[in-house]
Scaffold this motif. Sequence first.
Motif, PDB file in Angstrom:
ATOM      1  N   GLY A 146      29.293  45.912  30.444  1.00 21.74           N
ATOM      2  CA  GLY A 146      28.844  45.699  31.829  1.00 21.74           C
ATOM      3  C   GLY A 146      29.868  44.924  32.646  1.00 21.74           C
ATOM      4  N   TYR A 147      30.357  43.838  32.107  1.00 19.94           N
ATOM      5  CA  TYR A 147      31.319  43.036  32.847  1.00 19.94           C
ATOM      6  C   TYR A 147      32.617  43.807  33.030  1.00 19.94           C
ATOM      7  CZ  TYR A 147      33.934  38.869  34.319  1.00 19.94           C
ATOM      8  OH  TYR A 147      34.703  37.966  35.011  1.00 19.94           O
ATOM      9  N   ALA A 148      32.979  44.577  32.029  1.00 23.98           N
ATOM     10  CA  ALA A 148      34.204  45.369  32.132  1.00 23.98           C
ATOM     11  C   ALA A 148      34.096  46.370  33.277  1.00 23.98           C
ATOM     12  CB  ALA A 148      34.493  46.092  30.825  1.00 23.98           C
ATOM     13  N   GLN A 149      32.901  46.927  33.472  1.00 26.94           N
ATOM     14  CA  GLN A 149      32.728  47.840  34.599  1.00 26.94           C
ATOM     15  C   GLN A 149      32.972  47.102  35.916  1.00 26.94           C
ATOM     16  OE1 GLN A 149      32.827  50.608  32.774  1.00 26.94           O
ATOM     17  NE2 GLN A 149      31.320  51.554  34.070  1.00 26.94           N
ATOM     18  N   THR A 150      32.535  45.845  35.966  1.00 28.98           N
ATOM     19  CA  THR A 150      32.666  45.067  37.206  1.00 28.98           C
ATOM     20  C   THR A 150      34.120  44.737  37.492  1.00 28.98           C
ATOM     21  OG1 THR A 150      30.526  44.096  36.696  1.00 28.98           O
ATOM     22  CG2 THR A 150      31.849  43.011  38.388  1.00 28.98           C
ATOM     23  N   TRP A 151      34.800  44.102  36.532  1.00 27.10           N
ATOM     24  CA  TRP A 151      36.179  43.729  36.870  1.00 27.10           C
ATOM     25  C   TRP A 151      37.105  44.938  36.851  1.00 27.10           C
ATOM     26  CZ3 TRP A 151      39.452  45.134  33.121  1.00 27.10           C
ATOM     27  CH2 TRP A 151      39.120  44.956  31.763  1.00 27.10           C
ATOM     28  N   GLY A 152      36.671  45.985  36.129  1.00 28.87           N
ATOM     29  CA  GLY A 152      37.475  47.196  36.093  1.00 28.87           C
ATOM     30  C   GLY A 152      37.664  47.802  37.464  1.00 28.87           C
ATOM     31  N   LYS A 153      36.645  47.684  38.318  1.00 30.68           N
ATOM     32  CA  LYS A 153      36.770  48.252  39.658  1.00 30.68           C
ATOM     33  C   LYS A 153      37.858  47.529  40.439  1.00 30.68           C
ATOM     34  CE  LYS A 153      32.125  50.044  40.516  1.00 30.68           C
ATOM     35  NZ  LYS A 153      31.198  49.282  39.682  1.00 30.68           N
ATOM     36  N   LEU A 154      38.002  46.238  40.187  1.00 29.56           N
ATOM     37  CA  LEU A 154      38.968  45.461  40.956  1.00 29.56           C
ATOM     38  C   LEU A 154      40.353  45.489  40.341  1.00 29.56           C
ATOM     39  CD1 LEU A 154      36.575  42.464  41.289  1.00 29.56           C
ATOM     40  CD2 LEU A 154      37.488  43.699  43.239  1.00 29.56           C
ATOM     41  N   MET A 155      40.395  45.515  39.020  1.00 30.14           N
ATOM     42  CA  MET A 155      41.677  45.337  38.369  1.00 30.14           C
ATOM     43  C   MET A 155      42.171  46.568  37.642  1.00 30.14           C
ATOM     44  SD  MET A 155      40.815  41.500  37.140  1.00 30.14           S
ATOM     45  CE  MET A 155      42.350  41.143  36.378  1.00 30.14           C
ATOM     46  N   LYS A 156      41.362  47.606  37.605  1.00 23.90           N
ATOM     47  CA  LYS A 156      41.703  48.851  36.932  1.00 23.90           C
ATOM     48  C   LYS A 156      42.233  48.520  35.531  1.00 23.90           C
ATOM     49  CE  LYS A 156      40.272  51.316  40.228  1.00 23.90           C
ATOM     50  NZ  LYS A 156      40.888  52.185  41.214  1.00 23.90           N
ATOM     51  N   ARG A 157      43.421  48.998  35.202  1.00 24.56           N
ATOM     52  CA  ARG A 157      43.959  48.731  33.862  1.00 24.56           C
ATOM     53  C   ARG A 157      44.927  47.560  33.919  1.00 24.56           C
ATOM     54  NH1 ARG A 157      41.607  50.105  29.852  1.00 24.56           N
ATOM     55  NH2 ARG A 157      43.463  50.554  28.652  1.00 24.56           N
ATOM     56  N   GLY A 158      44.514  46.517  34.577  1.00 26.51           N
ATOM     57  CA  GLY A 158      45.339  45.312  34.662  1.00 26.51           C
ATOM     58  C   GLY A 158      46.098  45.234  35.974  1.00 26.51           C
ATOM     59  N   LEU A 159      46.295  43.996  36.444  1.00 24.02           N
ATOM     60  CA  LEU A 159      47.121  43.807  37.643  1.00 24.02           C
ATOM     61  C   LEU A 159      48.549  43.650  37.132  1.00 24.02           C
ATOM     62  CD1 LEU A 159      44.768  41.321  39.497  1.00 24.02           C
ATOM     63  CD2 LEU A 159      45.109  43.756  39.972  1.00 24.02           C
ATOM     64  N   VAL A 160      49.327  44.675  37.264  1.00 21.94           N
ATOM     65  CA  VAL A 160      50.622  44.726  36.578  1.00 21.94           C
ATOM     66  C   VAL A 160      51.789  44.232  37.402  1.00 21.94           C
ATOM     67  CG1 VAL A 160      49.909  46.595  35.061  1.00 21.94           C
ATOM     68  CG2 VAL A 160      50.958  47.127  37.262  1.00 21.94           C
ATOM     69  N   CYS A 161      51.554  43.952  38.671  1.00 22.94           N
ATOM     70  CA  CYS A 161      52.667  43.450  39.480  1.00 22.94           C
ATOM     71  C   CYS A 161      52.110  42.498  40.519  1.00 22.94           C
ATOM     72  CB  CYS A 161      53.426  44.586  40.129  1.00 22.94           C
ATOM     73  SG  CYS A 161      52.372  45.779  40.937  1.00 22.94           S
ATOM     74  N   ALA A 162      52.899  41.513  40.904  1.00 23.89           N
ATOM     75  CA  ALA A 162      52.418  40.512  41.861  1.00 23.89           C
ATOM     76  C   ALA A 162      53.583  39.983  42.677  1.00 23.89           C
ATOM     77  CB  ALA A 162      51.738  39.362  41.110  1.00 23.89           C
ATOM     78  N   ALA A 163      53.288  39.644  43.938  1.00 21.69           N
ATOM     79  CA  ALA A 163      54.319  39.042  44.784  1.00 21.69           C
ATOM     80  C   ALA A 163      53.642  38.203  45.842  1.00 21.69           C
ATOM     81  CB  ALA A 163      55.180  40.133  45.433  1.00 21.69           C
ATOM     82  N   PHE A 164      54.208  37.018  46.107  1.00 19.03           N
ATOM     83  CA  PHE A 164      53.705  36.193  47.204  1.00 19.03           C
ATOM     84  C   PHE A 164      54.402  36.633  48.477  1.00 19.03           C
ATOM     85  CE2 PHE A 164      51.095  32.643  45.708  1.00 19.03           C
ATOM     86  CZ  PHE A 164      51.239  32.761  44.329  1.00 19.03           C
ATOM     87  N   SER A 165      53.688  36.518  49.596  1.00 20.26           N
ATOM     88  CA  SER A 165      54.335  36.825  50.873  1.00 20.26           C
ATOM     89  C   SER A 165      55.330  35.703  51.186  1.00 20.26           C
ATOM     90  CB  SER A 165      53.287  36.915  51.981  1.00 20.26           C
ATOM     91  OG  SER A 165      52.644  35.660  52.132  1.00 20.26           O
TER      92      SER A 165
END
Lengths: 423, 413, 544
Positions: B271-290
């Motif tokens: 259940g929880y995986a369904q929830t965060w899965g919508k937001l993070m799919k298969r992981g947040l693989v890249c990130a950058a600050f403005s």
Amino acid sequence: MQGTCPRHEHVSRRSLLKGTLATASGASVLNWGGLFQSQAIAEAAKRKKKHCILLWLNGGCSQFETFDMKIGRSTGGMFRDISTNLPGARVCELMPAISQRMDKLTVIRSMRTSQIDHPGGIYLMHTGYARAANVRFPEMGAIIAKYCGSPEADLPDFVKISSQGNAGAGFLGPRYQPFSLGRDGNLPPFSTSQLTPEKESRRHSLRDFIEEQFARTHKADPARMHREAYDRARRLQNVRHVFDTDDEWAKYGDKYGNTKFGRRCMIARRLVEEGVSFVEVGQSGYDTHGDNFTGHKSLVPTMDRAWSALLDDLEERGLLQDTLVVWMGEIGRTPRINNRSGRDHYVRSWSTALAGGGVKGGLVYGESDQDGIDVKDNPVTEGDFFGTIYKALGVDPETENYSGVRPVPLAPFGHKVVTDILA
Amino acid sequence: MEINEPTHVWQLSFDGDWPTSVAFLGNGRKIAAGNRQGQIYVWNLPETPPAEDADGEGKEKTKSETPPDFAPIRRLDGHTNGVTGLIATADGKTLISASLDRTVRLWDVEAKPTSTEEVVLDTKRREIAARRKSKEEKEKIIGAPGVQVEVVKSSHRLEGHGEWVKALGLSADGHRLISGDDACWTVVWDLATRKEICRWHGYDRVWVSSAALSPDGKTAFTAEFAGSRSSFDRPAAQAKLWNADDGTMKLDLLKVWTPKVKDKDRIDSYGYAQTWGKLMKRGLVCAAFSPDGKLLAVGQGGETDTGKVHLIDTKTGEIVRTVSGHRYGACDVKFSADGKYILSSGRDTTVRICQVDDGKEVAALGKARGGQFKDWMHGIAISPDQKWVAAADIAGIVHLWQLSPDSTDEAAG
Amino acid sequence: MRELRWIVVFVCCVLGGVVAPATGAEPLRDVIDAQVTAGWKSNGVTSVEPSTDAEFLRRVYLDLLGIVPTYDEAVAFLNDTAPDKRSKLIDRLLEHPRYAVHQADVWDMVYFGRNPPGYGTDKREGFQNWLAEQFRSNRPHNVWAGQILRAEGNTVEQGPPMFFVQYSRRPEDAIEAVTQKFLGVQLQCARCHDHPFEGWTQLDFYGMAAYYSRLQVVNVGKKNKLTAYAIGELNRGEVLFTGSVSEQELGKKGTPVKPKLLGGEPFTEPELPEGFKEPRNFPSGKVPPAPKTSRKNALADWVTAADNPYFAKAAANRIWAQFMGKGIVQPVDNLADANPPSHPELLKQLTASLVEHKFDLKQFIREILNSNSYQLSSRGPVTDAMPLWYERARYRPLSAEELLESWMTVGGYNDALKVSGKEPEGRFRPRGITWDYVRRFFGRPNDGVGNFQGGLHEHLYLNNGQVHQLISKQTGSLYDTVAKSDQPWGKRVERMFLQILTRRPTVTETEKFVAHLSPADDPQGRLHEAIWTLMTCSEFRFNH
């Protein structure tokens, strides 16, 4: 018991004692009048028995990420290999625990099978046969249940814990159908009867009566399956406690790696301890057409830890010499890495492994070429593999059963038992 | 950053197993690219590509022309397994690489080479050209000489990771470095002294999928992901903001994004995986600050149906906007220096440029070429002068695009 | 050679020729019986006797309405002495309101299965209601099948587009499903490489997939509080072909494949006007505009054309299987050369009849049900669930829907509800039952090729689970009726058997049940058990 249909198939000693009805054809209708069996029978069942645990890696575990490393080749992939406690043998760095138990394993790296898709492969590697139009082949579990099982026991002889494969008992008949547990190894909902034993018994006698009346004129298989499944569900009442593994898990959770697959493996050990002849434990997710490396990284360490713990646990309890642990999936994976960072299906050369009673251990059998494209020597087909497994469990793979009028050997005609790996 | 009909100016051969990352070295046209074998090459490109035709048809390129290739000048040897990320300091003197060989290395871009070597970087192209040719012609094509590159063997290894390092970030002020590995350790380094400032740990068998530092180096972001749900007691995904001075957690972003979920339910359940899965799919693989530190961009990795980019308010942690979108997943994400645009690459062989204010896509560089599944544009980099974008294409190519025509370019090419 | 044959068929179709009409004016039911009997003769198989009235009654109710008859209906039929009562019953049931509901259930499973892919596909009342309407008005099958493939309107107000919502942005999956479900042709092997035996090449597969390369699922807003989807079709977009899976390479340029029917001509599309622009994705909230040329509609027309030999044959075979148990070609979605029909001439005649009657399903079903072959008994020594030569009636498990609704009927749950004046809570929501469990344990009773498996989970549910809740004790229920009745026990047992098993008990059964029910200790428990036994036994569990 080998080579002939065991007597218990026709007239069970128990049913003789209870005065069962026999139908015109001579096969008995299982009639478990009471819920409780004698201790002596249960003890006898547990002794001197062969067991088999099948670790089923659904989706097709990659041989390049486990036992058949091709370091430095274009097909090698992102993992490196490590040494093992078997001189000369190296395995993937994802399997540190197994690397120290290679003396117990017989790894076959030269599997060459015939079905490359999932439904075909799952059927093939559960039954040893490709799906045919008019014959319903039985799964390995049903065969072992028949030839190594205890018909008297209340525990089912063939238990599946979160695994795939729906060939079932095939033509061996509904008596050998698998009993399936869920992902956590728990009994399905509604496993507890709300009735007192007297009421349950009373109800049962009426139910049993109506089924016998129906069976006099209605011979079709589904009805028979339905009846026998009902009986088995009843007998489960007596052995519910076996499936209650919270305490056991509290003790052994760390050993098995604190994962769900680990728990299922522990339950397999427990069931074998209680006398079940065949337990299949599944782990799924290996079908890594995309992201093969991260995919296997998330699965193999879990499997490594649980498998090692299972072998240790069986050995510590003196069960390993009578238990064959089979490790396989339905297919291997391609040497070529595709543009999804994945590997597709491959059956020309892949790996399986055996451990425990009946096999040598400390052996790596067969080899693939330098890129893992083809088998270099000692190819092992599905028939060979199944024949070897049956032989290791003391069952003659050429034993025939009947599907209608057609005799069907346990392992496909023309198979060759790999005697080199048998103990 | 100005975007006005970008043109594809270079297509550099970089055969040999999946280019994964690129970085511009300083203000010129020097770039570095790394691949999955662990090789890093450096190119020094001329400002304008060589003329196609002597007659000179002008700056118009016909669409079917393949942009020209160019040979690298040096190779940086050291990594024994794939390069997962490349970053260069603003002055272009130091190159930082993260790798599957469990190390992070610092390279002196100007270092003296130890030797030269002949390398072939276009094996694939040769094989294709040699198809259906006679045996002698085949040998001639495939055996043709390669390019001479200088080889640099020395680099400084940052020891501190025991597993694959897949997350790498540099603060905009160039002082601090962040790296995260598959044993769920994240380390913040002082770049000048090359010493650890602090480190923190997540759950076992969970991987740090991306990491970034705010422009002033004081705040860190990490995302964690575990590939499969197999444990009982830990969730398979996290996204957090941290104090980069001491490694204490500042904000649990997943809690901000899913306020209705009770803490006791944040476990490794379906259940929880369904929830965060919508937001993070298969992981947040890249990130950058403005550049102004107010927004954080994170990309949803694959394989998933569409990998989008979330823009997060760094103070509150709320997702302000979700922009872009790559079929099958995003790979890398970068802000333009003026903070107006967000660039993302993904598994659909494109680099998409979207406006930060409203999410509107203003350009898509690259074009899908394969069957149902497309080659990936993996790592991207923006030149310091904001005029060029480079991307590592897993098909063995490093692409370079010019975002708008040179204002001073009058003459025919 | 295959190509040539297809071209010939195609040309014939174009010239207006149709498949050969059924032989003479012989009713289809007689053709069926003649062919099936011939099959017995040539295979040395002995058939069983015809079904009793009770067998026939229950079977035909379940087949047409998906529910067992009520006590009153059962008694009325069994006591009727008219010689044509069976064919009259068939006629009556074909016009019954539940006919449409049940057939919609059956065909909904064909198009969606228990676990349909795609987002939002598990809530599809719009589609299901639309489907029921097609059966209610007996619309020709090729017409409504074509409507599914044309996918016009939205999923809530119209219904059909829900089919393609399953395959959002996956034309390869969509074409696999369409060819399998509508034509009985299995193309999936040809997806990765040239088909090993059937002669389809990978390019054939992609040529067909190209018809669906421009579809998008568009959210068109909320209708009746539900999110509605429409299927939009762009004017551009191609499938890219890169060769067999084993030859995939990085950087390989895919070649766009133009739409081409299996064994047919490439599809011609007029050029788009100069400077034509359209967005990459249809914006949500707006109904997507129709394209200048619709590939999807072109394929829909071809699939459901009266002279598409696969379509009619697949439909005839599937409907035959629905009532007779086993398709003449089995499995029903695999009409391949390597999978020959057991009764080729019969299949040809069935197909011809279906086409001749313009896909009138009621007519077709009526003929099958009136045949002697359908009306054979289910008693006999053969153990196959679905005998190959139809020498005995088939056994198949009741679907989850049939089970729950039949339980509600026989326990008198519905009657009790009526008496109390309450409204039913919804089709599958009787109090105390979790529809989800019923669906989970009874929803997929067969293995991959249609053989009943019957797991222990069913029985745990039946033995220890919620079925007890359906044995209502309220006024009007069976329990209440029997408990309060002043009839002798023998009569009451007869009532129970008629209400639950749709037949009268034998003498032995009556004796046993009377012996069980008459003791003074625990009469409630005993009666409850007796009802439970009849509701959960094999005889009830199967349609035979």
